[in-house]
Write a protein that holds these residues in place. Structure first.
Motif, PDB file in Angstrom:
ATOM      1  N   PRO A 151       0.895  -1.127   0.189  1.00  0.00           N
ATOM      2  CA  PRO A 151       0.072   0.059  -0.010  1.00  0.00           C
ATOM      3  C   PRO A 151       0.848   1.385  -0.091  1.00  0.00           C
ATOM      4  O   PRO A 151       1.798   1.322   0.756  1.00  0.00           O
ATOM      5  N   HIS A 152       0.300   2.236  -0.902  1.00  0.00           N
ATOM      6  CA  HIS A 152       0.942   3.440  -0.833  1.00  0.00           C
ATOM      7  C   HIS A 152       0.487   4.409   0.484  1.00  0.00           C
ATOM      8  O   HIS A 152      -0.534   4.779   0.708  1.00  0.00           O
ATOM      9  N   ALA A 153       1.731   4.672   1.309  1.00  0.00           N
ATOM     10  CA  ALA A 153       1.508   5.597   2.915  1.00  0.00           C
ATOM     11  C   ALA A 153       1.321   6.639   2.439  1.00  0.00           C
ATOM     12  O   ALA A 153       1.081   7.546   3.391  1.00  0.00           O
ATOM     13  N   GLY A 191      -0.319  -0.289 -10.408  1.00  0.00           N
ATOM     14  CA  GLY A 191      -1.711  -0.112 -10.016  1.00  0.00           C
ATOM     15  C   GLY A 191      -1.951   0.785  -8.984  1.00  0.00           C
ATOM     16  O   GLY A 191      -1.391   0.921  -8.026  1.00  0.00           O
ATOM     17  N   GLY A 192      -3.384   1.037  -8.619  1.00  0.00           N
ATOM     18  CA  GLY A 192      -3.866   1.729  -7.682  1.00  0.00           C
ATOM     19  C   GLY A 192      -5.242   1.172  -7.238  1.00  0.00           C
ATOM     20  O   GLY A 192      -6.059   0.160  -7.449  1.00  0.00           O
ATOM     21  N   THR A 193      -5.960   1.927  -6.331  1.00  0.00           N
ATOM     22  CA  THR A 193      -7.328   1.580  -6.171  1.00  0.00           C
ATOM     23  C   THR A 193      -8.278   1.412  -7.012  1.00  0.00           C
ATOM     24  O   THR A 193      -9.002   0.367  -7.052  1.00  0.00           O
ATOM     25  N   GLN A 235       0.184  -1.107  -5.619  1.00  0.00           N
ATOM     26  CA  GLN A 235       0.643  -0.097  -4.806  1.00  0.00           C
ATOM     27  C   GLN A 235      -0.661   0.707  -4.365  1.00  0.00           C
ATOM     28  O   GLN A 235      -0.564   2.053  -4.404  1.00  0.00           O
ATOM     29  N   VAL A 236      -1.529   0.068  -3.846  1.00  0.00           N
ATOM     30  CA  VAL A 236      -3.068   0.758  -3.805  1.00  0.00           C
ATOM     31  C   VAL A 236      -2.700   1.755  -2.561  1.00  0.00           C
ATOM     32  O   VAL A 236      -2.339   1.331  -1.487  1.00  0.00           O
ATOM     33  N   GLY A 237      -3.479   2.770  -2.585  1.00  0.00           N
ATOM     34  CA  GLY A 237      -3.321   3.902  -1.646  1.00  0.00           C
ATOM     35  C   GLY A 237      -4.602   3.963  -1.018  1.00  0.00           C
ATOM     36  O   GLY A 237      -5.084   3.781   0.118  1.00  0.00           O
TER      37      GLY A 237
HETATM   38  C1  LIG Z   1       3.223   5.888  -7.629  1.00  0.00           C
HETATM   39  C2  LIG Z   1       1.681   5.544  -6.945  1.00  0.00           C
HETATM   40  N1  LIG Z   1       1.392   4.557  -6.770  1.00  0.00           N
HETATM   41  C3  LIG Z   1       0.229   4.342  -5.838  1.00  0.00           C
HETATM   42  C4  LIG Z   1      -0.701   5.287  -5.939  1.00  0.00           C
HETATM   43  C5  LIG Z   1      -2.062   5.100  -5.066  1.00  0.00           C
HETATM   44  O1  LIG Z   1      -3.174   5.152  -6.028  1.00  0.00           O
HETATM   45  P1  LIG Z   1      -4.436   5.150  -5.292  1.00  0.00           P
HETATM   46  O2  LIG Z   1      -4.514   6.157  -4.195  1.00  0.00           O
HETATM   47  O3  LIG Z   1      -5.393   5.681  -6.280  1.00  0.00           O
HETATM   48  O4  LIG Z   1      -4.765   3.895  -5.224  1.00  0.00           O
HETATM   49  C6  LIG Z   1      -0.482   6.418  -6.404  1.00  0.00           C
HETATM   50  C7  LIG Z   1      -1.127   7.719  -6.018  1.00  0.00           C
HETATM   51  O5  LIG Z   1      -1.045   8.872  -6.530  1.00  0.00           O
HETATM   52  C8  LIG Z   1       0.987   6.818  -6.672  1.00  0.00           C
HETATM   53  O6  LIG Z   1       1.219   7.941  -7.237  1.00  0.00           O
END
Ligand SMILES: Cc1ncc(COP(=O)(O)O)c(C=O)c1O
Length: 413
Positions: free
Chosen positions: A86-88, A261-263, A279-281
């Motif tokens: 996860p993206h912190a 990837g993300g959310t 890398q879901v945030g």
């Molecule tokens: C490099 C990277 N990875 C992951 C994310 C997480 O994305 P999300 O919040 O859409 O899950 C971001 C968000 O901007 C990002 O810049």
């Protein structure tokens, strides 16, 4: 289309868990001043206090929804045979990072070096910094962080930057882990294909760097509306990264990490071959921007994850017809669009454009409001809102269970 999404949003706000009740209380009897709240928080005496008694604007996270989001992600990534990292940058909160790691995530990502330093200082080991560090001071600091935290991995997207990192790693007496950031779009990263392969080959020859693989994040894909549309476009846009990853493999380069990837694309990216982790945030909190995109099972509202993050605000003014002023404006909610959603009210248009005030216009209201009443809002975009607060109140059954410092708040360097 606009009216369809408005209708679904209305239904969502009043029928889902987020909007099960009209969340208002009268007055602030038994409330606490900010100074009292700080003192009680330091003493842990806010435990058990109703969220409706907190001084506002108050950033709240619902613990049941937060746990549900962590559990959902855990189950889904396991079924898709990938991991989550996860993206912190979303929460900037070491307590939440620890919950994510305890919930099966293999590490966290950070966007900024100072953020990474805060998480490391708070005992988080596996940190992948997804932004490159290009200035001498940051390169030196990044390598110092790698020295004290062997699980720190750093993105690189220029050949000269790889050489600079290598020199700094040598000076620090370490071999530093790096991933090549492969661009999708034009924000950051090296273009896919020959240039990316060349950087990876260079890293492979530098004695003080260790290549770990690829990161490739598509910011433009996350909020594409409609699942089918998002699916098609994401896989299409991601294809050059996959091809580059295959070339790394064929060339004998290390491919143990293929992260992206993300959310919005967490259930799409694993369809691409080779992806190791997501890398879901925002999934941990959700926000209006994400709720609006629609999901696989609900084309109107993205309901895969629960909106756990809210801001509680106080009504300051009701003199004017079909208008309410609150104490949460741009500094509490940011200027991001769409405006915040008022839980329990179908018809409120909230404008957070004023620094210190929110202005709600409405045709119909679910109840009457008076000064001192509280409203609860789903935030426009979670990451920048969190960055406005020193702490968040961890809430269960509407009561404070803990106060969590947002330790990396403001750490934007
Ligand atoms: C490099 C990277 N990875 C992951 C994310 C997480 O994305 P999300 O919040 O859409 O899950 C971001 C968000 O901007 C990002 O810049």
């Amino acid at each position: 289309m606009a009216s369809r999404s408005r209708l679904s949003r209305r239904n969502f706000l009043v029928t889902s868990g987020a909007g099960a009740a009209a969340l208002c209380v009268s007055g602030n009897a038994g409330g606490y001043t900010s100074a009292e709240m700080r003192a009680r928080a330091a003493d842990n005496k806010l435990t058990g206090v109703s969220k409706w008694e907190l001084d506002t604007p108050a950033l709240c996270v619902d613990l049941d929804k937060l746990s549900q989001n962590i559990a959902t992600m855990r189950t889904r990534v396991a079924a898709m045979k990938v991991a989550s990292r996860p993206h912190a940058k979303t929460h900037k909160c070491p307590t939440i990072a620890k919950l994510q790691l305890a919930g099966g995530s293999i590490g966290i990502c950070t966007a900024k070096l100072s953020e990474a330093e805060v998480f490391a200082a708070n005992g988080i080991g596996p940190i992948l910094m997804t932004t490159s560090n290009v200035t001498p001071n940051k390169i030196r600091r990044a390598m110092a962080l790698r020295k004290s935290n062997p699980q720190f991995v750093q993105a690189v997207d220029y050949a000269q930057n790889a050489r600079d990192l290598n020199d700094a790693a040598k000076a620090a007496g370490i071999v530093a882990d790096v991933v090549v950031d492969v661009a999708i779009g034009t924000r950051s990263g090296v273009p896919a294909g020959d240039q990316a392969v060349a950087i990876a080959q260079l890293v492979d020859t530098l004695p003080n760097l260790k290549l770990r693989g690829i990161i490739s994040y598509d910011g433009g894909a996350q909020h594409i509306k409609g699942f089918k549309n998002r699916l098609d476009q994401t896989l299409n846009r991601f294809a050059p990264s996959v091809e580059t990853f295959e070339r790394f493999k064929r060339g004998g380069l290390n491919t143990e990490i293929f992260s992206g990837g993300g959310t919005g694309t967490y259930n799409i990216l694993p369809k691409a071959p080779g992806v190791t982790d997501l890398q879901v945030g925002s999934y941990i909190f959700m926000d209006c921007q994400y709720l609006e995109i629609g999901g696989e099972s609900n084309d109107q509202v993205y309901t895969d994850f629960a909106p756990s993050l809210t801001v509680v605000t106080t009504v300051l003014n009701t003199y004017f017809l079909k208008s309410i002023t609150t104490d949460a404006g741009a500094k509490a909610l940011t200027l991001n669009k769409p405006g915040p959603w008022v839980i329990g009210e179908k018809d409120f248009a909230y404008n957070a454009g004023s620094d210190e005030f929110g202005v709600i216009k409405y045709e119909t209201a679910g109840r009457s409001y008076k000064v001192g009443d509280k409203l609860e809002l789903i935030v426009p975009h979670c990451d920048p809102v969190v960055n406005e607060y020193d702490q968040m109140y961890a809430i269960r059954n509407d009561k404070v269970e803990a106060v969590w410092p947002i330790a990396a708040r403001g750490h934007s360097q």
